[in-house]
Write a protein that holds these residues in place. Sequence first.
Motif, short mmCIF file in Angstrom:
data_model
loop_
_atom_site.label_atom_id
_atom_site.label_comp_id
_atom_site.label_asym_id
_atom_site.label_seq_id
_atom_site.Cartn_x
_atom_site.Cartn_y
_atom_site.Cartn_z
N THR A 149 -3.46 15.42 22.12
CA THR A 149 -4.87 15.07 21.88
C THR A 149 -5.85 16.13 22.39
N CYS A 150 -7.09 16.05 21.83
CA CYS A 150 -8.16 16.97 22.20
C CYS A 150 -9.39 16.15 22.56
N SER A 151 -10.11 16.55 23.62
CA SER A 151 -11.30 15.77 23.98
C SER A 151 -12.54 16.66 24.07
N ILE A 152 -12.50 17.79 23.37
CA ILE A 152 -13.59 18.76 23.52
C ILE A 152 -14.93 18.17 23.07
N ARG A 153 -14.88 17.34 21.99
CA ARG A 153 -16.08 16.63 21.56
C ARG A 153 -15.74 15.15 21.42
N ASP A 154 -16.78 14.32 21.50
CA ASP A 154 -16.57 12.88 21.51
C ASP A 154 -15.83 12.40 20.25
N LYS A 155 -16.15 13.02 19.11
CA LYS A 155 -15.55 12.59 17.84
C LYS A 155 -14.03 12.70 17.91
N ALA A 156 -13.56 13.84 18.45
CA ALA A 156 -12.11 14.09 18.54
C ALA A 156 -11.48 13.00 19.41
N GLU A 157 -12.18 12.65 20.49
CA GLU A 157 -11.62 11.65 21.40
C GLU A 157 -11.58 10.26 20.75
N GLN A 158 -12.64 9.93 20.01
CA GLN A 158 -12.66 8.61 19.34
C GLN A 158 -11.49 8.47 18.37
N LYS A 159 -11.22 9.59 17.67
CA LYS A 159 -10.12 9.58 16.70
C LYS A 159 -8.81 9.19 17.36
N VAL A 160 -8.62 9.65 18.61
CA VAL A 160 -7.38 9.38 19.32
C VAL A 160 -7.20 7.87 19.49
N PHE A 161 -8.27 7.17 19.87
CA PHE A 161 -8.12 5.74 20.12
C PHE A 161 -7.94 4.95 18.81
N TYR A 162 -8.56 5.44 17.72
CA TYR A 162 -8.31 4.79 16.42
C TYR A 162 -6.83 4.93 16.06
N ARG A 163 -6.32 6.15 16.24
CA ARG A 163 -4.93 6.41 15.86
C ARG A 163 -3.98 5.58 16.74
N LEU A 164 -4.29 5.49 18.03
CA LEU A 164 -3.43 4.71 18.94
C LEU A 164 -3.43 3.24 18.52
N ALA A 165 -4.61 2.75 18.13
CA ALA A 165 -4.70 1.35 17.69
C ALA A 165 -3.83 1.15 16.45
N ASP A 166 -3.83 2.16 15.59
CA ASP A 166 -3.02 2.12 14.37
C ASP A 166 -1.52 2.05 14.70
N TYR A 167 -1.12 2.79 15.73
CA TYR A 167 0.30 2.81 16.12
C TYR A 167 0.77 1.46 16.66
N LYS A 168 -0.17 0.65 17.13
CA LYS A 168 0.20 -0.59 17.82
C LYS A 168 1.14 -1.46 16.96
N LYS A 169 0.88 -1.44 15.65
CA LYS A 169 1.70 -2.30 14.78
C LYS A 169 3.18 -1.87 14.76
N LEU A 170 3.44 -0.63 15.23
CA LEU A 170 4.83 -0.15 15.25
C LEU A 170 5.56 -0.56 16.53
N GLN A 171 4.80 -1.14 17.47
CA GLN A 171 5.39 -1.48 18.77
C GLN A 171 6.54 -2.49 18.61
N ALA A 172 6.35 -3.43 17.68
CA ALA A 172 7.37 -4.46 17.48
C ALA A 172 8.71 -3.86 17.09
N GLN A 173 8.68 -2.63 16.54
CA GLN A 173 9.93 -1.96 16.14
C GLN A 173 10.60 -1.27 17.32
N GLY A 174 10.09 -1.48 18.51
CA GLY A 174 10.71 -0.94 19.72
C GLY A 174 10.42 0.53 19.97
N LYS A 175 9.38 1.06 19.34
CA LYS A 175 9.08 2.47 19.55
C LYS A 175 8.36 2.68 20.88
N THR A 176 8.53 3.90 21.43
CA THR A 176 7.86 4.26 22.70
C THR A 176 6.75 5.24 22.38
N PHE A 177 5.57 5.06 23.03
CA PHE A 177 4.42 5.91 22.74
C PHE A 177 3.99 6.70 23.97
#
Length: 489
Positions: free
Chosen positions: A34-62
Amino acid sequence: MNVHDSEKVIGTLLHEGYRQVGTVEEADLILYNTCSIRDKAEQKVFYRLADYKKLQAQGKTFGVLGCVAQQEGEKIFDRAPHVSLVCGSASYRKLPEMLAQLEAGQVEKKKIEAARSETGERETAKLVRITGLDDRQTDECFETEFTARTNPYRGYITIIEGCDKFCSYCVVPYTRGKERSRTAESVLAEARQMADLGYSEIQLLGQNVNSYKDPAGKKSFAELLAAVGEVPAIRRVRFTTSHPRDFGRDIVEAIDTVPTLCDHVHLPVQSGSTRVLDAMQRLYSREQYLERIAWIKAAKRDISITSDMIVGFPGETEADFEETLSLLDEVGYDSVFTFKYSPRPNTPSLSLEDAIPDAEKARRLEMIMGRQREIQIDRYKKYVGATVEVMVEGVNAGRGQWIGRTSQNKTLNFVAGGGAAESTATSKPRSKATDKSALSGGAEGSVRPTQATSTETDQSVCPAQLVVGSYCSVRVTASFPNSLVGEMI
Ligand code: SAM
Ligand code: SF4
């Protein structure tokens, strides 16, 4: 830098026995750099992480790596509870150890849950959490001989990590740790290793590459640059990013003396107003910056100059902004990356008053980009009729053109005498390519390495032999604001 960090992390983990897969769905472990140089880049990270959440049930590690991991630390576990690992870039060398701990913890968790289910308990054991947040403590660089470079012809070498400059708007000193350089000896060993593998272009990297200080005291930055340029079979050397304060005449002298050093300096100015530069804690004035530009322009070679600029820094007046616009004209940049000021956590400028409204920042950004576009139209026109060498980077099948890059870092799309370029073009054969065959991604364009000798990179080629990674001479026939067009000769 993040791209190269990922190459180093991937290479290290492949060496540890991990296998890289092509999609998130196939992976058991998902590491997100991840990159946090500007706020936009940081916000993208949390959107993407939220997106990954649905894969948690498959036993994946993040795991979250990089600047957001370092900046947010354990708070990431609160915002994205499915994440098991956070690791800043200053802790990457410990990553294999951290992953082993994580795996051991997960085995333990499964055992606890199995024992509980035998007694009829349904409660799951706590998710294992591992952190690597060295912050500014570490003196060590992340050096690895197992870097998994994705381009087989040009590759990066980080020579200095972290930053001690503390510009008032920037998170880097807090997220990437203190400034620390590798020895010139180890950098040169890596450059020689790359040359043996068939690389012909090397880009030296650092947040402030020219603040490099050899811990063994043997070479200055300019001397190291020259020495990398003299490694046999290395044909092009680039370096980025240079900080104006540490930019010495010796760098220009090195470019003039060593033919393999590219005709390009990226020298971010950030603002044309000395008053704003002071508020930004950039440690130089407009005049001092222009002095460095004069050194570059006085070189025997035609060195292309590019920069970064921030608009809408707190308190930037219309007059300050006008000074930035006039600097564009005075320098005549070949390209400028422009950013709206983004307030970042922990930075001194966060507490400055006189914030500029976003609409005004957007207006200033548009104005800079418009003015710079006009400058580039004029500058690029001057190359029409010139003959320049390019490294072939790929094919634009739709246009029937090869894509090349000049020493000045300009894109030059061209046709070769043998006919239009096709997407089925084969890549230049090169040595030891199997070293990288385990990786996904591959060379730019649609080609993959096969095998052969690195000495072939020392020759320009005729159309029948034109392949990605080779060099050839092209006559420029037309220009656009961001690229040139030509014909191979
Ligand atoms: N070390 C380099 C230097 O000092 O010029 C720059 C490295 S920084 C990672 C890349 C660019 O991001 C900077 O040149 C600056 O223009 C931009 N940048 C950094 N912090 C920013 C912020 N808070 N808001 C907007 N742009 C920012
Ligand atoms: Fe950030 Fe300034 Fe360091 Fe560049 S020199 S990385 S802008 S703090």
